[in-house]
Design a protein around this motif. Structure first.
Motif, PDB file in Angstrom:
ATOM      1  N   ASN A   1       0.807  -1.216   0.000  1.00  0.00           N
ATOM      2  CA  ASN A   1       0.000   0.000   0.000  1.00  0.00           C
ATOM      3  C   ASN A   1       0.845   1.274   0.000  1.00  0.00           C
ATOM      4  OD1 ASN A   1      -2.363  -1.538  -0.020  1.00  0.00           O
ATOM      5  ND2 ASN A   1      -2.468  -1.605   2.210  1.00  0.00           N
ATOM      6  N   GLY A   2       2.124   1.129  -0.331  1.00  0.00           N
ATOM      7  CA  GLY A   2       2.981   2.296  -0.501  1.00  0.00           C
ATOM      8  C   GLY A   2       3.016   2.799  -1.930  1.00  0.00           C
ATOM      9  N   GLY A   3       2.226   2.207  -2.800  1.00  0.00           N
ATOM     10  CA  GLY A   3       2.207   2.595  -4.194  1.00  0.00           C
ATOM     11  C   GLY A   3       3.092   1.705  -5.041  1.00  0.00           C
ATOM     12  N   PRO A   4       3.014   1.841  -6.377  1.00  0.00           N
ATOM     13  CA  PRO A   4       3.821   1.014  -7.278  1.00  0.00           C
ATOM     14  C   PRO A   4       5.313   1.182  -7.016  1.00  0.00           C
ATOM     15  CG  PRO A   4       2.144   2.231  -8.491  1.00  0.00           C
ATOM     16  CD  PRO A   4       2.158   2.791  -7.112  1.00  0.00           C
ATOM     17  N   ILE A   5       6.078   0.181  -7.434  1.00  0.00           N
ATOM     18  CA  ILE A   5       7.526   0.231  -7.272  1.00  0.00           C
ATOM     19  C   ILE A   5       8.201   0.438  -8.626  1.00  0.00           C
ATOM     20  CG2 ILE A   5       7.628  -1.121  -5.154  1.00  0.00           C
ATOM     21  CD1 ILE A   5       8.280  -3.575  -6.845  1.00  0.00           C
ATOM     22  N   LEU A   6       9.279   1.213  -8.602  1.00  0.00           N
ATOM     23  CA  LEU A   6      10.182   1.347  -9.744  1.00  0.00           C
ATOM     24  C   LEU A   6      11.304   0.346  -9.521  1.00  0.00           C
ATOM     25  CD1 LEU A   6      10.949   3.101 -12.292  1.00  0.00           C
ATOM     26  CD2 LEU A   6      12.422   4.377 -10.729  1.00  0.00           C
ATOM     27  N   LYS A   7      11.541  -0.547 -10.471  1.00  0.00           N
ATOM     28  CA  LYS A   7      12.507  -1.633 -10.319  1.00  0.00           C
ATOM     29  C   LYS A   7      13.783  -1.284 -11.087  1.00  0.00           C
ATOM     30  CE  LYS A   7      10.333  -5.687 -10.710  1.00  0.00           C
ATOM     31  NZ  LYS A   7       9.383  -6.698 -11.261  1.00  0.00           N
ATOM     32  N   VAL A   8      14.909  -1.303 -10.363  1.00  0.00           N
ATOM     33  CA  VAL A   8      16.185  -0.845 -10.918  1.00  0.00           C
ATOM     34  C   VAL A   8      17.246  -1.916 -10.724  1.00  0.00           C
ATOM     35  CG1 VAL A   8      17.980   0.924 -10.829  1.00  0.00           C
ATOM     36  CG2 VAL A   8      15.585   1.559 -10.402  1.00  0.00           C
ATOM     37  N   ASN A   9      18.031  -2.174 -11.773  1.00  0.00           N
ATOM     38  CA  ASN A   9      19.199  -3.052 -11.689  1.00  0.00           C
ATOM     39  C   ASN A   9      20.188  -2.611 -12.761  1.00  0.00           C
ATOM     40  OD1 ASN A   9      20.571  -5.811 -12.823  1.00  0.00           O
ATOM     41  ND2 ASN A   9      20.355  -5.844 -10.598  1.00  0.00           N
TER      42      ASN A   9
ATOM     43  N   VAL B   1       4.133  -4.002  -8.515  1.00  0.00           N
ATOM     44  CA  VAL B   1       3.555  -3.928  -7.174  1.00  0.00           C
ATOM     45  C   VAL B   1       4.360  -4.842  -6.261  1.00  0.00           C
ATOM     46  CG1 VAL B   1       1.558  -4.688  -5.801  1.00  0.00           C
ATOM     47  CG2 VAL B   1       1.219  -3.217  -7.795  1.00  0.00           C
ATOM     48  N   ALA B   2       4.630  -4.388  -5.050  1.00  0.00           N
ATOM     49  CA  ALA B   2       5.396  -5.165  -4.078  1.00  0.00           C
ATOM     50  C   ALA B   2       4.515  -6.234  -3.437  1.00  0.00           C
ATOM     51  CB  ALA B   2       5.970  -4.240  -3.003  1.00  0.00           C
ATOM     52  N   ILE B   3       4.999  -7.477  -3.424  1.00  0.00           N
ATOM     53  CA  ILE B   3       4.236  -8.586  -2.843  1.00  0.00           C
ATOM     54  C   ILE B   3       5.152  -9.434  -1.961  1.00  0.00           C
ATOM     55  CG2 ILE B   3       2.755  -8.655  -4.886  1.00  0.00           C
ATOM     56  CD1 ILE B   3       4.040 -11.360  -5.595  1.00  0.00           C
ATOM     57  N   LEU B   4       4.543 -10.278  -1.148  1.00  0.00           N
ATOM     58  CA  LEU B   4       5.237 -11.333  -0.417  1.00  0.00           C
ATOM     59  C   LEU B   4       4.857 -12.687  -1.016  1.00  0.00           C
ATOM     60  CD1 LEU B   4       4.873 -10.294   3.350  1.00  0.00           C
ATOM     61  CD2 LEU B   4       6.854  -9.966   1.849  1.00  0.00           C
TER      62      LEU B   4
ATOM     63  N   ASP C   1      -4.656  -1.910  -1.580  1.00  0.00           N
ATOM     64  CA  ASP C   1      -4.782  -0.638  -2.298  1.00  0.00           C
ATOM     65  C   ASP C   1      -3.887  -0.570  -3.527  1.00  0.00           C
ATOM     66  OD1 ASP C   1      -6.552   0.202  -0.362  1.00  0.00           O
ATOM     67  OD2 ASP C   1      -5.064   1.370   0.749  1.00  0.00           O
ATOM     68  N   ASP C   2      -2.826  -1.370  -3.544  1.00  0.00           N
ATOM     69  CA  ASP C   2      -1.831  -1.237  -4.609  1.00  0.00           C
ATOM     70  C   ASP C   2      -2.350  -1.553  -6.009  1.00  0.00           C
ATOM     71  OD1 ASP C   2       0.351  -0.215  -3.198  1.00  0.00           O
ATOM     72  OD2 ASP C   2       0.917  -2.197  -2.465  1.00  0.00           O
ATOM     73  N   PRO C   3      -3.262  -2.528  -6.181  1.00  0.00           N
ATOM     74  CA  PRO C   3      -3.741  -2.787  -7.546  1.00  0.00           C
ATOM     75  C   PRO C   3      -4.374  -1.568  -8.209  1.00  0.00           C
ATOM     76  CG  PRO C   3      -4.242  -4.657  -6.160  1.00  0.00           C
ATOM     77  CD  PRO C   3      -3.738  -3.571  -5.246  1.00  0.00           C
ATOM     78  N   PHE C   4      -5.232  -0.839  -7.475  1.00  0.00           N
ATOM     79  CA  PHE C   4      -5.860   0.313  -8.138  1.00  0.00           C
ATOM     80  C   PHE C   4      -4.923   1.509  -8.215  1.00  0.00           C
ATOM     81  CE2 PHE C   4      -7.579   0.920  -3.761  1.00  0.00           C
ATOM     82  CZ  PHE C   4      -7.301   2.266  -3.534  1.00  0.00           C
ATOM     83  N   LEU C   5      -3.934   1.606  -7.301  1.00  0.00           N
ATOM     84  CA  LEU C   5      -2.917   2.654  -7.447  1.00  0.00           C
ATOM     85  C   LEU C   5      -2.101   2.418  -8.719  1.00  0.00           C
ATOM     86  CD1 LEU C   5      -1.652   2.988  -3.754  1.00  0.00           C
ATOM     87  CD2 LEU C   5      -3.285   4.459  -4.966  1.00  0.00           C
ATOM     88  N   LEU C   6      -1.743   1.158  -8.968  1.00  0.00           N
ATOM     89  CA  LEU C   6      -1.022   0.820 -10.196  1.00  0.00           C
ATOM     90  C   LEU C   6      -1.851   1.155 -11.428  1.00  0.00           C
ATOM     91  CD1 LEU C   6       1.323  -0.573 -11.752  1.00  0.00           C
ATOM     92  CD2 LEU C   6       0.052  -2.718 -11.481  1.00  0.00           C
TER      93      LEU C   6
END
Length: 430
Positions: free
Chosen positions: A334-342, A400-403, A415-420
């Motif tokens: 629920n912190g919002g979408p993630i930007l993935k960097v490598n 989206v961040a998941i476990l 909340d993250d699905p609709f934020l995405l």
């Protein structure tokens, strides 16, 4: 100034329905297509000539779908805005000769698909889904969504050291589901599945079948702030992208041609005719350019101005294993979408892509987070680098961040699905 959100918790309610109705990649693309049809899109066949008229179109191929919307006034050189995802999830898939068993048990022979967490398939009620191919080439979806199979774990009385030494599973010997007693009967499984699909067994000449947990997705927690369910990786993104494309197509006056592409076989390398490393996306984009009267120069100009968001799930910080995560990057539900960097290009994001993502989040009024792997823990990958390298398209990896990624049942913030979905819609609008 931030735009008001289009989607709310009702989007997550709808995701729950989508997950339950999409136990296989074939069901996922069929359900995405049905939603696009309601939004005015129409299917086009790859074997037909395409026209350059405005409006929404989509192509289905196996477990993949590519959909696009051509706005009024679009030229052959109009760039694309692409949102990409994948439809497959790690699971157990039925072998070509499925009927097996021993010691009076009837079992189903399965093969391990992708990097699944094997123990999560133990002692779980499982259904069966996929597609049947009939004589003449017709394909029929099948979805047996009730307890049918089970992979029983060895009792602790017969493995006294399991809680000390850990569970050790042999993929060949220990993961064969049982589904009855009475011994092996050749043709038994396909006879049963054909009956479930309403066809004669002798009409079935091929099949692509897999098992799934029949436990439905559900909100979790005292305040229902979490969502537990199967195939969040990566049907969460497929669902959000379908909704985002339908929403922006309703607007009509767009500076780009928005595209939604969901591929199969990401979990085992994407190298197939329906995978991101195949020709499907490039062919669809090129044919769209050519249908609007363009040539190679227009294609090159359109691709040069194109940006793709590759949306796939990433890792939320695990409270019981925090040492496995990068100390300065702890994405939370629920912190919002993630930007993935490598920086080694396991993700395709660069500084320019970060700016595009940040702008889309700002326009949508949505917070966002950054994910990067711990230096001592190998980084996974996505369709992002494949899309960037194969098509020369600027690509940004998000999600989206998941476990419990790759478990039979995963966990995310509700909340993250609709934020995405809001961020994707803001991006597609340009």
């Amino acid at each position: 100034m931030s735009t008001p959100a289009r989607f709310d918790r009702g989007h997550t309610d709808d995701l729950i329905s989508f997950l339950g109705a999409s136990p296989s990649p074939y069901h996922a693309v069929a359900n995405a297509a049905a939603r696009l049809e309601k939004a005015g899109f129409r299917q086009v066949a790859e074997t037909d000539a395409w026209d350059g008229t405005s409006g929404g179109k989509y192509v289905l191929r196996g477990g993949a779908i590519v959909a696009w919307y051509v706005p009024e006034g679009a030229t052959a050189a109009t760039p694309f805005r692409i949102v990409g995802a994948h439809t497959d999830s790690p699971n157990l898939r039925v072998k070509p000769v499925p009927d097996t068993g021993s010691y009076g048990w009837r079992q189903v022979a399965v093969e391990i698909y992708g990097g699944t967490l094997l123990n999560t398939w133990l002692d779980r009620d499982l259904g069966l889904s996929g597609r049947l191919t009939l004589r003449g080439g017709e394909q029929r979806l099948v979805h047996v969504d009730r307890p049918l199979l089970r992979v029983p774990q060895l009792a602790v009385h017969l493995d006294r050291s399991v809680n000390v030494d850990g569970l050790k599973l042999d993929k060949q010997r220990h993961l064969t589901p049982l589904w009855g007693i009475g011994g092996v009967r050749e043709g038994d499984l396909i006879d049963f599945v054909a009956g479930e699909a309403g066809v004669a067994a002798d009409e079935v000449t091929g099949w692509d079948l897999m098992v799934h947990s029949v436990e439905p997705p559900a909100y979790l927690g005292r305040d229902r702030e979490l969502l537990a369910g199967p195939r969040l990786d990566n049907l969460l993104s497929v669902h959000a992208e379908t909704a985002a494309l339908a929403a922006v197509a309703a607007r009509g006056d767009l500076p780009y041609v928005p595209v939604f592409a969901a591929f199969d076989h990401e979990e085992n390398g994407s190298q197939s005719d329906t995978g991101a490393d195949g020709p499907l996306l490039g062919t669809v984009l090129e044919r769209s350019v050519f249908a609007r009267g363009g040539g190679y120069e227009d294609r090159a100009r359109a691709f040069a101005g194109t940006v793709c968001f590759s949306s796939d799930t990433g890792h939320a910080v695990h409270p019981n294993y925090a040492e496995r995560h990068e100390p300065g990057h702890h994405p939370m539900p629920n912190g919002g979408p993630i930007l993935k960097v490598n920086v080694n290009q396991r993700y395709a994001t660069d500084g320019g892509g970060r700016a595009v993502f940040a702008e889309a989040c700002e326009r949508a009024g949505v917070p966002w987070q950054t994910f990067v792997s711990h230096n001592s823990v190998p980084c996974g990958t996505t369709i992002g680098p494949i899309t960037a390298a194969r098509h020369g398209i600027s690509t940004v990896d998000i999600g989206v961040a998941i476990l419990s990624m790759h478990s039979a049942r995963e966990l995310c913030g509700a909340d993250d699905p609709f934020l995405l979905a809001n961020v994707l819609a803001a991006f597609l609008e340009g």
